[in-house]
Design an enzyme around this catalytic site. Structure first.
Site, PDB file in Angstrom:
ATOM      1  N   LEU A 208       3.715  54.560  32.324  1.00  0.00           N
ATOM      2  CA  LEU A 208       3.819  54.889  30.840  1.00  0.00           C
ATOM      3  C   LEU A 208       3.249  53.336  30.261  1.00  0.00           C
ATOM      4  O   LEU A 208       3.862  52.405  30.418  1.00  0.00           O
ATOM      5  CB  LEU A 208       4.991  55.053  30.499  1.00  0.00           C
ATOM      6  CG  LEU A 208       5.681  56.532  30.815  1.00  0.00           C
ATOM      7  CD1 LEU A 208       7.325  56.540  30.305  1.00  0.00           C
ATOM      8  CD2 LEU A 208       4.955  57.551  30.077  1.00  0.00           C
ATOM      9  N   HIS A 209       2.262  53.387  29.365  1.00  0.00           N
ATOM     10  CA  HIS A 209       1.913  52.207  28.670  1.00  0.00           C
ATOM     11  C   HIS A 209       1.346  52.632  27.079  1.00  0.00           C
ATOM     12  O   HIS A 209       0.894  51.719  26.695  1.00  0.00           O
ATOM     13  CB  HIS A 209       0.982  51.559  29.648  1.00  0.00           C
ATOM     14  CG  HIS A 209      -0.235  51.939  29.820  1.00  0.00           C
ATOM     15  ND1 HIS A 209      -0.663  53.177  30.331  1.00  0.00           N
ATOM     16  CD2 HIS A 209      -1.587  51.658  29.049  1.00  0.00           C
ATOM     17  CE1 HIS A 209      -2.265  53.325  30.312  1.00  0.00           C
ATOM     18  NE2 HIS A 209      -2.452  52.499  29.548  1.00  0.00           N
ATOM     19  N   ARG A 210       1.059  53.831  26.911  1.00  0.00           N
ATOM     20  CA  ARG A 210       0.632  54.063  25.562  1.00  0.00           C
ATOM     21  C   ARG A 210       1.652  53.854  24.460  1.00  0.00           C
ATOM     22  O   ARG A 210       2.752  54.172  24.628  1.00  0.00           O
ATOM     23  CB  ARG A 210       0.304  55.389  25.494  1.00  0.00           C
ATOM     24  CG  ARG A 210      -1.027  55.944  26.425  1.00  0.00           C
ATOM     25  CD  ARG A 210      -2.241  56.429  25.842  1.00  0.00           C
ATOM     26  NE  ARG A 210      -3.465  55.478  25.939  1.00  0.00           N
ATOM     27  CZ  ARG A 210      -4.086  55.315  27.213  1.00  0.00           C
ATOM     28  NH1 ARG A 210      -3.742  56.235  28.078  1.00  0.00           N
ATOM     29  NH2 ARG A 210      -5.033  54.714  27.257  1.00  0.00           N
ATOM     30  N   ASP A 282       0.917  58.853  31.328  1.00  0.00           N
ATOM     31  CA  ASP A 282       0.250  58.866  29.780  1.00  0.00           C
ATOM     32  C   ASP A 282      -1.176  58.108  30.229  1.00  0.00           C
ATOM     33  O   ASP A 282      -1.797  57.966  29.022  1.00  0.00           O
ATOM     34  CB  ASP A 282       0.876  58.274  28.775  1.00  0.00           C
ATOM     35  CG  ASP A 282       1.284  56.776  29.102  1.00  0.00           C
ATOM     36  OD1 ASP A 282       0.727  56.107  29.642  1.00  0.00           O
ATOM     37  OD2 ASP A 282       2.084  56.301  27.992  1.00  0.00           O
TER      38      ASP A 282
END
Ligand code: UDP
Length: 361
Positions: A208-210, A282
């Site tokens: 997850l990094h958005r 994501d």
């Protein structure tokens, strides 16, 4: 033809590796081309940058603009200022940009304003979500690109709708998948494989990094807790992106199944993906790789610029709520993975097609 190739961030490195190989191959066959590799310095952590150069045998960049982090405007401006100088000192016939990061857009603008042709690899993909910086980068880049290389007929169609000249749109396949095929026999287990008693199918990979998922610490923690409870007897391997790590900061998270690890190098990461039970992410690129590897992928976003991963591949678009993920995951546990295929021309030869077309220009 003198080509300047731009790379700035992790997914860019994975995309340029096979293009450079294809140019090198043409050179040894005596065809007239040379390239200069410019690293903008957008990603500079060792495990988001150097590791990929080493593992994917990408030559050392001829120049590093060394821009580092900054707000969207600061970073974009810094890349433009530095790249203009680079082009003044090292003129070329064509600037090749890949993907949708700030380096892609910034370098395309600089080149075009210096009357240098621009080629965009992975052109035409659209999420329709203007809150994503990447979508703005895609639209701006494609509005000034001369030669478009696309991963799908949908992307080619999008470009036509935007008014691009069909003669300049080339559906060639997916360079990210070239890299995957070129390295599948080199992937290897990460050092923690035995320590965490990982086995094929006994873990889920999470990335997850958005901003929509990680920018609010509290909702990120709720999401992580929800996923941790949801997977029952599986472990979760969570290579934590520096952006996400920064937001979680000092929070003490007592999660039963989730194992936080550093961002992985390509070869370890693809090993983890290939042997996983499922992936929750994501990322856009990962939904392409899981499609080819036939690994179930659940994308924590409300939209995707890669519809073929959902229509043909193994990807399911979940949205960003844990409630929806729980429902979708329960359905998957009960009914298994949907039937899937591999999108057209995702065959490992996209880079060769690109270079062949470019050298005829
Ligand atoms: N990746 C990797 N190690 C990791 C996480 C991702 O090698 O720990 C690779 C992954 O295989 C994929 C690419 O990085 O090809 C995607 O990067 P990211 O999610 O940052 O970009 P996006 O696809 O969202 O643009």
């Amino acid at each position: 033809m003198k080509i300047t190739i731009i790379a700035g961030a992790r997914p860019n490195f994975i995309k340029i590796a096979p293009i450079i190989k294809a140019i090198e191959k043409n050179k040894t066959e005596g065809k007239n081309s040379s390239y200069r590799l410019v690293h903008t310095g957008q990603h500079y952590d060792k495990n988001l940058s150097d590791t990929f150069f080493e593992e994917l045998n990408i030559p050392k960049p001829d120049c590093n603009l060394d821009v580092k982090s900054g707000s969207q405007a600061v970073q974009t401006a810094a890349i433009m200022v530095a790249f203009e100088q680079e082009l003044i000192h090292n003129p070329c016939d064509l600037v090749l940009v890949v993907g949708d990061v700030n380096s892609t857009m910034a370098c395309a603008i600089v080149a075009k304003k210096m009357n240098i042709k621009v080629a965009h690899v992975e052109a035409g993909i659209r999420s329709g979500d203007m809150t994503m910086p990447e979508e703005i980068n895609r639209i701006v880049t494609d509005s000034i690109t001369d030669y478009f290389f696309t991963t799908s007929k949908t992307a080619s169609q999008n470009l036509k709708m935007y008014g691009a000249n069909p003669a300049n749109i080339h559906f060639v396949g997916n360079v990210m998948i070239d890299t995957l095929y070129q390295n599948l026999n080199r992937i290897s287990a990460p050092s923690f494989w035995n320590k965490y008693q990982l086995e094929q199918n006994n873990y889920v990979v999470l990335t997850l990094h958005r901003p929509s998922n990680v920018d609010e610490a509290e909702s990120l923690i709720d999401l992580l807790k929800g996923i941790d409870e949801m997977v029952e007897d599986k472990k979760i391997i969570f290579p934590i992106h520096p952006r996400t790590k920064g937001i979680l900061g000092e929070y003490e998270l007592n999660l039963k199944n989730t194992l936080f690890v550093e961002p992985q190098g390509y070869l370890n990461f693809m090993f983890l993906i290939k042997n996983s039970f499922a992936v929750i992410t994501d990322s856009g690129g990962i939904s392409e790789e899981t499609t080819v590897l036939k690994i179930p992928c659940f994308t924590m976003r409300n939209n995707t610029e890669r519809p073929e991963t959902q229509l043909i591949g193994t990807n399911t678009l979940v949205g960003t709520s844990i409630e929806k993920l729980r429902k979708v995951f329960a359905y998957f546990l009960k009914n298994g993975q949907k039937e899937s295929g591999i999108p057209e021309l995702w065959d490992g030869k996209a880079s060769e097609r690109i270079v062949e077309i470019l050298l005829k220009k």
